[in-house]
Design a protein around this motif. Structure first.
Motif, short mmCIF file in Angstrom:
data_model
loop_
_atom_site.label_atom_id
_atom_site.label_comp_id
_atom_site.label_asym_id
_atom_site.label_seq_id
_atom_site.Cartn_x
_atom_site.Cartn_y
_atom_site.Cartn_z
N ILE A 96 0.65 -1.31 -0.20
CA ILE A 96 -0.13 -0.13 -0.04
C ILE A 96 0.84 1.30 0.09
O ILE A 96 0.54 2.19 -0.67
N ARG A 97 1.84 1.16 0.83
CA ARG A 97 2.80 2.44 0.91
C ARG A 97 3.55 2.69 -0.23
O ARG A 97 3.84 3.87 -0.93
N ASP A 98 3.88 1.48 -0.97
CA ASP A 98 4.54 1.69 -2.24
C ASP A 98 3.46 2.34 -3.32
O ASP A 98 3.96 3.16 -4.40
N ILE A 99 2.22 1.85 -3.44
CA ILE A 99 1.41 2.46 -4.32
C ILE A 99 1.16 3.97 -4.06
O ILE A 99 0.99 4.79 -4.94
N VAL A 100 0.97 4.07 -2.80
CA VAL A 100 0.71 5.81 -2.36
C VAL A 100 2.14 6.47 -2.63
O VAL A 100 1.69 7.66 -3.14
N ASN A 101 3.14 5.77 -2.60
CA ASN A 101 4.46 6.67 -3.04
C ASN A 101 4.26 6.97 -4.53
O ASN A 101 4.84 8.10 -4.95
N SER A 102 3.73 6.00 -5.39
CA SER A 102 3.73 6.41 -6.91
C SER A 102 2.61 7.66 -6.98
O SER A 102 2.73 8.35 -7.85
N ILE A 103 1.46 7.40 -6.17
CA ILE A 103 0.45 8.40 -6.35
C ILE A 103 1.15 9.87 -6.08
O ILE A 103 0.94 11.06 -6.50
N LYS B 53 3.85 11.16 -6.76
CA LYS B 53 4.66 11.65 -7.80
C LYS B 53 3.72 12.51 -8.90
O LYS B 53 4.39 13.24 -9.74
N ILE B 54 2.55 12.19 -8.78
CA ILE B 54 1.55 13.13 -9.63
C ILE B 54 1.49 14.48 -9.24
O ILE B 54 1.20 14.88 -8.13
N PRO B 55 1.69 15.43 -10.35
CA PRO B 55 1.74 16.81 -10.22
C PRO B 55 0.21 17.23 -9.67
O PRO B 55 0.08 18.37 -8.91
N ASP B 56 -0.87 16.65 -10.55
CA ASP B 56 -2.08 17.09 -10.38
C ASP B 56 -2.94 16.67 -9.05
O ASP B 56 -3.15 15.66 -8.62
N THR B 57 -3.38 17.52 -8.48
CA THR B 57 -3.91 17.47 -6.93
C THR B 57 -5.23 16.48 -7.10
O THR B 57 -5.53 15.75 -6.53
N VAL C 291 -8.38 11.14 -6.74
CA VAL C 291 -9.08 10.09 -7.66
C VAL C 291 -8.43 8.86 -7.37
O VAL C 291 -9.13 7.78 -6.93
N TYR C 292 -7.02 8.83 -7.41
CA TYR C 292 -6.17 7.55 -7.47
C TYR C 292 -6.13 7.00 -5.84
O TYR C 292 -6.23 5.92 -5.65
N VAL C 293 -6.29 7.90 -4.86
CA VAL C 293 -6.36 7.56 -3.48
C VAL C 293 -7.63 6.85 -3.34
O VAL C 293 -7.63 5.76 -2.52
N GLN C 294 -8.56 7.35 -3.84
CA GLN C 294 -9.88 6.87 -3.60
C GLN C 294 -9.96 5.31 -4.25
O GLN C 294 -10.64 4.25 -3.81
N GLU C 295 -9.28 5.33 -5.51
CA GLU C 295 -9.38 3.99 -6.07
C GLU C 295 -8.58 2.95 -5.57
O GLU C 295 -8.84 1.85 -5.40
N CYS C 296 -7.48 3.44 -4.66
CA CYS C 296 -6.38 2.46 -4.13
C CYS C 296 -7.12 2.02 -2.89
O CYS C 296 -7.22 0.86 -2.51
N ALA C 297 -8.00 2.88 -2.18
CA ALA C 297 -8.59 2.51 -1.02
C ALA C 297 -9.60 1.53 -1.49
O ALA C 297 -9.86 0.40 -0.68
#
Length: 652
Positions: free
Chosen positions: A389-396, A398-402, A407-413
């Motif tokens: 999970i930490r690995d995936i959040v770390n990738s998120i 990197k995204i400049p757009d807030t 959206v990606y946090v919601q999808e990951c959850a």
């Protein structure tokens, strides 16, 4: 030398927006086009192309010019090479005289390396198609891979004889210097001995976005544990593997058209996809993906689909490249093939329809893909799951757009079955940690260097420079137009009072400017503007139908760059999309006669003011020598300035 009529034909035919569109994704912006600068790393467009004026301007670096200037700047072409490139693009036959040996030797080092690479490319193809060894070994290999004759020729595939110095000997015999053969990496020199780098290998030429051969990749065909399976050209003045993508030349138009780029690993993956019918595909040539390579794609599209082999270990290793893509603000999808398959083998076994359908159905969002790969290893282990999970959040992070981040946090959850609050807290911690590291790095750099701040004097506005520049702009844009000019003529009434009476006169804009400047014997102070002014006046006198795009192609590079700077200055504001904010600037070209009168009068007023200041300075320096004539001149100039100011107010 290329014949003048051939150059004229190229300029008449070439369209700057079409040529630049091969290298940069352009979007309509009013009458112009805009895109990301190909000369700097940026996320918001500052690059403008004017189809009407047939020029371009990059506001991030200050570069600009016509279509040839772009190719010379972007592809490092010489002037003749840029003309030849355009002639090839537009199917124009060019007439030229053969270069002498002396002229060939005079070419600079970079061009010499390109010449050697072009020769090698032709040589390897000739060996593949015209020799027994080439046909029986090289051609047979390519045909076993399923490549057609047409595909082999399209990608300029070749073969190097399995002899120690066959290529080197032939190249030297043709007049190519060993120094440049070594610098391109085609020949390895050890003391008195030299031998071919790609001996006994099939050859894949690596081309730039414009089709120039930068280097080569070679695959060995015999089982030799000591030799690498694939071998690339070493770094050189023209080849930087971290900045090159295999297949970009053949894929660029499809990438822009489809608004998506498929990213694969090997040469044969690209070729097989292309042969099947999917042409928007490039390869990182077996090297780790770099930021420069991603930026190359970013100019053409914001969307990348990364294609992985079926082997899980390889997929995990390649996941690291996704973070780099996300950092560039791009949209990433990922697609893997069945176990034991790679893009090459899968494309070979399927039709275009089947391959297209598979990619559409199996291309996943990077979060879904990363979660599915990592989750399998960690679903029964809470500690591993937390790391995943930490690995995936770390990738998120990197995204400049807030918004995309959220959206990606919601999808990951949803996928990982964890609360959004926890993920947002983790994201904030990662961002905070990165901020601290950046701050620490900054403080260390600050301590390493003594920063001495000097008070910078306020730069004085050069009024004369601005007005002279405005005159050049008016001549370039409206010089051949006929306008009604209002002149205010000084007349004396019966009572002896002086009045300004308006008189309307019809004239060409360039004639009005020329006569007004001549009347007051006004000269340009800026040497470049002065030269440009007389060149334009001369052209307008000779040709009643003055064409800006034709004129800019006849002047030297420095003058062309200055013209571009003048003409494209106002286009900077169209980058802000004022119309979308319901702000509608007044179109240029309205009230030209007023603009001319205002500019000339302003210049007159400025020069008179300078003259008055000059006289004042004289009186201060030579108080004892002040005479009546000097005072009279000051009085006359002051009166003239007052009169011109009245005229200027009338214009305003």
């Amino acid at each position: 030398m290329i014949a003048a009529h051939s150059i004229d034909q190229v300029f008449e035919t070439a369209r700057v927006e079409e040529v630049i569109g091969d290298f940069v994704q352009l979007k309509k912006a009013g009458s112009n086009y805009k895109g990301l600068s190909p000369f700097s790393d940026e996320r918001t467009p500052s690059f403008m192309v004017s189809p009407v004026k047939q020029i371009w301007k990059d506001f991030s670096t200050g570069k600009g010019g016509n279509v040839v200037a772009f190719l010379m700047e972007h592809e490092h072409f010489t002037y003749p090479e840029a003309i030849k490139y355009l002639a090839k693009k537009y199917n124009i036959e060019i007439e030229e005289t053969e270069q002498s040996n002396e002229q060939k030797e005079a070419a600079n080092e970079r061009e010499s390396l390109y010449l050697v690479n072009e020769y090698a490319n032709t040589y390897f193809q000739k060996i593949l198609h015209k020799t027994d060894q080439g046909k029986s070994i090289g051609l047979s290999y390519f045909k076993e891979r399923g490549f057609t004759e047409e595909t082999i020729k399209k990608f300029d595939l070749g073969y190097a004889l399995n002899e120690w110095q066959a290529f080197t000997d032939e190249a030297i015999k043709k007049g190519y210097q060993l120094e440049f053969l070594e610098k391109t990496g085609l020949t390895i020199v050890k003391g008195e001995k030299q031998f071919d780098r790609f001996k006994g290998r099939v050859i894949f030429p690596i081309k730039s976005m414009s089709g120039r051969v930068l280097g080569f990749g070679g695959r060995i065909l015999v089982n030799d544990k000591k030799a690498a399976k694939y071998l690339n050209s070493p770094e050189s003045l023209v080849y930087h593997k971290s900045k090159v993508l295999y297949g970009i030349y053949d894929a660029k138009q499809s990438i822009a058209k489809e608004d998506n780029c498929y990213l694969v690993e090997g040469y044969t993956d690209v070729i097989q996809f292309h042969q099947t019918g999917i042409r928007n595909v490039v390869s990182s040539s077996g090297t780790a993906l770099t930021s420069e390579q991603i930026r190359l794609i970013n100019r053409l599209t914001k969307n990348i689909t990364v294609l992985f082999d079926g082997d899980a270990a390889g997929m995990r290793a390649s996941l690291r490249g996704i973070d780099l893509i996300l950092e560039q603000g791009m949209n990433v999808k990922v697609c893997s093939f069945p176990e034991g398959e790679d893009p090459d083998s899968f494309a070979k076994q399927n039709t275009l329809e089947e391959l297209t359908l598979y990619l559409e159905e199996n291309a996943k969002d990077f979060i879904q893909f990363k979660a599915s790969i990592l989750y399998e290893d960690s679903k029964n282990d809470p500690i591993k799951k937390a790391e995943t999970i930490r690995d995936i959040v770390n990738s998120i992070s990197k995204i400049p757009d807030t918004i995309k981040k959220e959206v990606y946090v919601q999808e990951c959850a949803r996928i990982m079955d964890i609360s959004e609050e926890v993920l947002f807290t983790t994201l904030a911690q990662i961002n905070q940690k990165e901020l601290k590291e950046e701050n620490k790095k900054y403080q260390q750099e600050r301590k390493s260097f003594e920063v001495i701040k000097h008070e910078q004097p306020v730069k004085k506005v050069d009024v004369q420079y601005i007005l002279e520049r405005k005159i050049i702009e008016v001549l370039l844009l409206y010089g051949d137009r006929t306008e009604d000019f209002e002149d205010l003529v000084l007349k004396e009434t019966e009572e002896g009072e002086l009045l300004l009476e308006p008189i309307i006169q019809k004239a060409k804009v360039f004639e009005k400017i020329y006569l007004d400047l001549q009347e007051d014997e006004m000269e340009f102070s800026n040497p470049q503007f002065k030269h440009l002014y007389y060149t334009i006046i001369d052209k307008l006198n000779q040709s009643p139908e003055f064409e800006l795009k034709t004129f800019i192609n006849t002047v030297d590079a420095d003058m062309a760059n200055e013209i571009t700077n003048i003409l494209m200055e106002d286009e900077r504001y169209s980058l802000s999309d004022w119309h979308r904010k319901n702000i509608f600037p007044k179109e240029k070209g309205q009230n030209v006669s007023q603009l001319v009168a205002e500019t000339i009068l302003s210049l007159r007023c400025f020069l008179i003011e300078q003259k008055v200041v000059e006289f004042q300075q004289k009186t201060i320096e030579h108080k004892s020598e002040i005479n009546k004539s000097v005072l009279e001149e000051v009085k006359e100039y002051s009166s003239l300035k007052m009169l011109l100011s009245r005229k200027l107010n009338r214009v305003l």
